[in-house]
Design a protein around this motif. Sequence first.
Motif, PDB file in Angstrom:
ATOM      1  N   THR A   1      55.966  27.355  -6.263  1.00 20.04           N
ATOM      2  CA  THR A   1      57.473  27.832  -6.235  1.00 20.04           C
ATOM      3  C   THR A   1      57.754  29.304  -6.518  1.00 20.04           C
ATOM      4  OG1 THR A   1      57.990  25.572  -7.418  1.00 20.04           O
ATOM      5  CG2 THR A   1      59.873  27.104  -7.454  1.00 20.04           C
ATOM      6  N   ILE A   2      58.564  29.689  -5.584  1.00 20.37           N
ATOM      7  CA  ILE A   2      58.841  31.116  -5.547  1.00 20.37           C
ATOM      8  C   ILE A   2      60.318  31.213  -5.823  1.00 20.37           C
ATOM      9  CG2 ILE A   2      59.027  33.092  -4.131  1.00 20.37           C
ATOM     10  CD1 ILE A   2      56.249  32.360  -5.162  1.00 20.37           C
ATOM     11  N   GLY A   3      60.796  32.252  -6.747  1.00 24.93           N
ATOM     12  CA  GLY A   3      62.184  32.413  -6.891  1.00 24.93           C
ATOM     13  C   GLY A   3      62.724  33.571  -5.911  1.00 24.93           C
ATOM     14  N   VAL A   4      63.856  33.388  -5.189  1.00 22.78           N
ATOM     15  CA  VAL A   4      64.417  34.333  -4.670  1.00 22.78           C
ATOM     16  C   VAL A   4      65.843  34.634  -5.134  1.00 22.78           C
ATOM     17  CG1 VAL A   4      65.249  34.828  -2.160  1.00 22.78           C
ATOM     18  CG2 VAL A   4      63.388  33.499  -2.603  1.00 22.78           C
ATOM     19  N   VAL A   5      66.141  36.088  -5.175  1.00 20.69           N
ATOM     20  CA  VAL A   5      67.361  36.539  -5.809  1.00 20.69           C
ATOM     21  C   VAL A   5      68.157  37.103  -4.718  1.00 20.69           C
ATOM     22  CG1 VAL A   5      68.158  38.123  -7.550  1.00 20.69           C
ATOM     23  CG2 VAL A   5      66.099  36.881  -8.030  1.00 20.69           C
ATOM     24  N   VAL A   6      69.357  36.577  -4.680  1.00 21.09           N
ATOM     25  CA  VAL A   6      70.436  37.484  -3.876  1.00 21.09           C
ATOM     26  C   VAL A   6      71.398  37.964  -4.605  1.00 21.09           C
ATOM     27  CG1 VAL A   6      69.820  36.184  -1.746  1.00 21.09           C
ATOM     28  CG2 VAL A   6      71.480  35.174  -2.877  1.00 21.09           C
ATOM     29  N   ALA A   7      72.557  38.722  -4.174  1.00 24.03           N
ATOM     30  CA  ALA A   7      73.509  39.112  -5.020  1.00 24.03           C
ATOM     31  C   ALA A   7      74.779  38.525  -4.473  1.00 24.03           C
ATOM     32  CB  ALA A   7      73.780  40.701  -4.842  1.00 24.03           C
ATOM     33  N   ASP A   8      74.844  38.457  -3.187  1.00 21.06           N
ATOM     34  CA  ASP A   8      76.150  37.655  -2.467  1.00 21.06           C
ATOM     35  C   ASP A   8      76.181  36.887  -1.557  1.00 21.06           C
ATOM     36  OD1 ASP A   8      78.749  37.437  -1.646  1.00 21.06           O
ATOM     37  OD2 ASP A   8      79.134  39.262  -0.845  1.00 21.06           O
ATOM     38  N   ILE A   9      76.003  35.465  -1.845  1.00 27.51           N
ATOM     39  CA  ILE A   9      75.571  34.307  -1.032  1.00 27.51           C
ATOM     40  C   ILE A   9      76.736  34.196   0.190  1.00 27.51           C
ATOM     41  CG2 ILE A   9      76.544  32.454  -2.348  1.00 27.51           C
ATOM     42  CD1 ILE A   9      73.093  32.652  -0.289  1.00 27.51           C
ATOM     43  N   THR A  10      77.961  34.755  -0.144  1.00 24.29           N
ATOM     44  CA  THR A  10      78.902  34.591   0.692  1.00 24.29           C
ATOM     45  C   THR A  10      78.827  35.489   1.997  1.00 24.29           C
ATOM     46  OG1 THR A  10      80.341  36.209  -0.370  1.00 24.29           O
ATOM     47  CG2 THR A  10      80.523  34.006  -1.092  1.00 24.29           C
ATOM     48  N   ASN A  11      78.148  36.720   1.895  1.00 16.99           N
ATOM     49  CA  ASN A  11      77.772  37.652   2.894  1.00 16.99           C
ATOM     50  C   ASN A  11      77.086  36.666   3.945  1.00 16.99           C
ATOM     51  OD1 ASN A  11      76.898  39.361   4.817  1.00 16.99           O
ATOM     52  ND2 ASN A  11      76.786  40.997   3.324  1.00 16.99           N
ATOM     53  N   PRO A  12      77.475  36.590   5.019  1.00 18.97           N
ATOM     54  CA  PRO A  12      76.646  35.909   6.251  1.00 18.97           C
ATOM     55  C   PRO A  12      75.165  36.249   6.511  1.00 18.97           C
ATOM     56  CG  PRO A  12      78.784  36.299   7.039  1.00 18.97           C
ATOM     57  CD  PRO A  12      78.678  37.115   5.818  1.00 18.97           C
TER      58      PRO A  12
END
Length: 338
Positions: free
Chosen positions: A61-72
């Motif tokens: 399992t790999i974790g993926v980090v984003v800051a703003d999922i609302t940005n398309p």
Amino acid sequence: MVTSRDVARLAGVSQMTVSRVLQGSTKVAADTRDRVLAAMRESGYQPNAAARTMRTRRTATIGVVVADITNPFYPQLLEAVGRALGEAGQRMVLWNAPDSGGTSALEALDEGTVDGLLFTTATETSPGLADAVERGQPIALLHRRLEGLACDQVTTDNVAGGRAVADYLVGTGHSRIGFLAGPDLPATARHRERGFRDRLAELGHPLADPLVARGGFSHDVARSATRDLLSRQDPPTAVFCANDLTALGAVDGAVSLGKRVPADVWVVGYDDIAMTSWDSYDLTTVRQPIADMSRAAVRLLLARIDDRDRPARVEEFPCELVVRGSTAGTPQPSAVYT
């Protein structure tokens, strides 16, 4: 019940090779891994995740980090990352961290809940990131590059992308050019602006401060800023935006004033998200090879999980200027920029 031995026999490989594929090891050739994965699908094999974790001390399992999922842009990037992880026999867990820190993701890595982390929105101020890298934790950066951080990183040449836009706009006759900049913190925004500014100055058309608007990567902020720029006595004839979400806001801002794109003002974005090709926008933009970048980041991260002492690598992909209807010119002879 189908066992890993059955899968090995069907794929024509050893049981150890099947185990390595299940672990996401990079030591298995791509065609061999594909054969094993195909045999798993054909046989209906379901690995025992708990037993595998106890045996290998890995979760796949790999974790993926984003800051703003609302940005398309990020759903599009995550789709590519998920596909690359799936091809490697890995699962994905997502953290949406507005502060780009991913503190809970780093805690999960320390606890062994995930085998590695892929950051897509890291900044120099991301809490705990540098410390985790210094401790040898398997971490890779995708999309944004941080100078001085000794971890695997995959990005595009954002400076070259900014220069490409400057070449294009000046080469098609524009001299009064506006710029909708993003926030100062993300490296991508800074690099795009640096390339754009430097190249405009080299071409004899330095970017005028009154024609620069700075803010967040937001449709509403861009719409308002564009309305302000185009309402001035001597408005810009073209506007370059630090990303596509900003550019979509710029188009809407121009239209709200009764301006025509591109007859009255040209608009150029960056990223080539899916919406930019829609008829309503038909946006000229700079394309990043998201699928290739995602595969490279997954490959580097899995190699790091296998060998934490390997030297860190940085892979930088070329970008491509995609000319559409929001501008009325033709691209330069070479549309790929490195």
